[in-house]
Design a protein around this motif. Structure first.
Motif, mmCIF file in Angstrom:
data_model
loop_
_atom_site.group_PDB
_atom_site.id
_atom_site.type_symbol
_atom_site.label_atom_id
_atom_site.label_comp_id
_atom_site.label_asym_id
_atom_site.label_seq_id
_atom_site.Cartn_x
_atom_site.Cartn_y
_atom_site.Cartn_z
ATOM 1 N N UNK A 1 -0.093 -6.913 7.086
ATOM 2 C CA UNK A 1 0.228 -5.951 6.034
ATOM 3 C C UNK A 1 -0.456 -4.634 6.346
ATOM 4 N N UNK A 2 0.328 -3.575 6.398
ATOM 5 C CA UNK A 2 -0.204 -2.238 6.598
ATOM 6 C C UNK A 2 -0.274 -1.498 5.274
ATOM 7 N N UNK A 3 -1.294 -0.657 5.147
ATOM 8 C CA UNK A 3 -1.495 0.164 3.954
ATOM 9 C C UNK A 3 -1.716 1.597 4.400
ATOM 10 N N UNK A 4 -1.059 2.522 3.731
ATOM 11 C CA UNK A 4 -1.248 3.906 4.122
ATOM 12 C C UNK A 4 -0.679 4.876 3.115
ATOM 13 N N UNK A 5 -0.602 6.126 3.551
ATOM 14 C CA UNK A 5 -0.185 7.209 2.681
ATOM 15 C C UNK A 5 1.220 7.658 3.013
ATOM 16 N N UNK A 6 1.965 7.952 1.970
ATOM 17 C CA UNK A 6 3.329 8.439 2.102
ATOM 18 C C UNK A 6 3.351 9.704 2.952
ATOM 19 N N UNK B 1 1.857 -5.279 15.040
ATOM 20 C CA UNK B 1 3.177 -5.441 14.424
ATOM 21 C C UNK B 1 2.995 -5.778 12.944
ATOM 22 N N UNK B 2 3.830 -5.203 12.092
ATOM 23 C CA UNK B 2 3.672 -5.382 10.649
ATOM 24 C C UNK B 2 4.882 -6.089 10.044
ATOM 25 N N UNK B 3 4.599 -6.989 9.102
ATOM 26 C CA UNK B 3 5.641 -7.611 8.293
ATOM 27 C C UNK B 3 5.857 -6.814 7.005
ATOM 28 N N UNK B 4 4.803 -6.141 6.578
ATOM 29 C CA UNK B 4 4.813 -5.316 5.370
ATOM 30 C C UNK B 4 4.080 -4.021 5.687
ATOM 31 N N UNK B 5 4.603 -2.904 5.207
ATOM 32 C CA UNK B 5 3.968 -1.594 5.380
ATOM 33 C C UNK B 5 4.146 -0.854 4.065
#
Length: 134
Positions: A36-41, A67-71
């Protein structure tokens, strides 16, 4: 205090996630494993990531091309609001439909229709609020 989604913050978030049995145990029951990736728009890539295996975080830190399944993306002010106050099902639906919460990767529709995933997803926002930020 670490900055939101920094390497240190993500490690602290991963530890808080693992300390919350309502999150880890619930996801373990459905065999949930994802990056899971987390970041800014508006940014090209997420800032932080969690590697989750059978509901529990096994890796966390600054994003470096995994590689990400969710971002998941949102503006810093929205992330702060959700960290401070959590996010309920109605608020999550509004955040998604108004574009405040974006899923660059991952299937929002499938997640929200599955209570075994939606409940823990909502819970993950309250867990975020336990991690101090600068």
């Amino acid at each position: 205090m670490p900055e939101l989604f920094s390497d240190d913050w993500m490690v602290d978030y991963g530890n808080a996630w693992n300390d919350e049995s309502d999150l880890g145990d619930a996801l373990a029951k459905i065999g949930f494993s994802s990056n899971i990736g987390y970041g800014f728009d508006g940014e090209d890539q997420p800032r932080g990531y969690l590697q989750v295996e059978n509901g529990y975080v096994t890796g966390a830190g600054a994003y470096s091309g995994q590689p990400l399944n969710w971002d998941l993306r949102a503006k810093p002010a929205d992330w702060k609001k959700w960290c401070d106050g959590g996010l309920g099902m109605m608020a999550m639906g509004m955040a998604y439909t108004t574009g405040k919460l974006k899923f660059k990767t991952g299937d929002y529709g499938a997640m929200v229709k599955n209570p075994a995933m939606a409940g823990p997803f909502i819970k993950s926002f309250s867990v975020m609020g336990r991690v101090a930020t600068s």
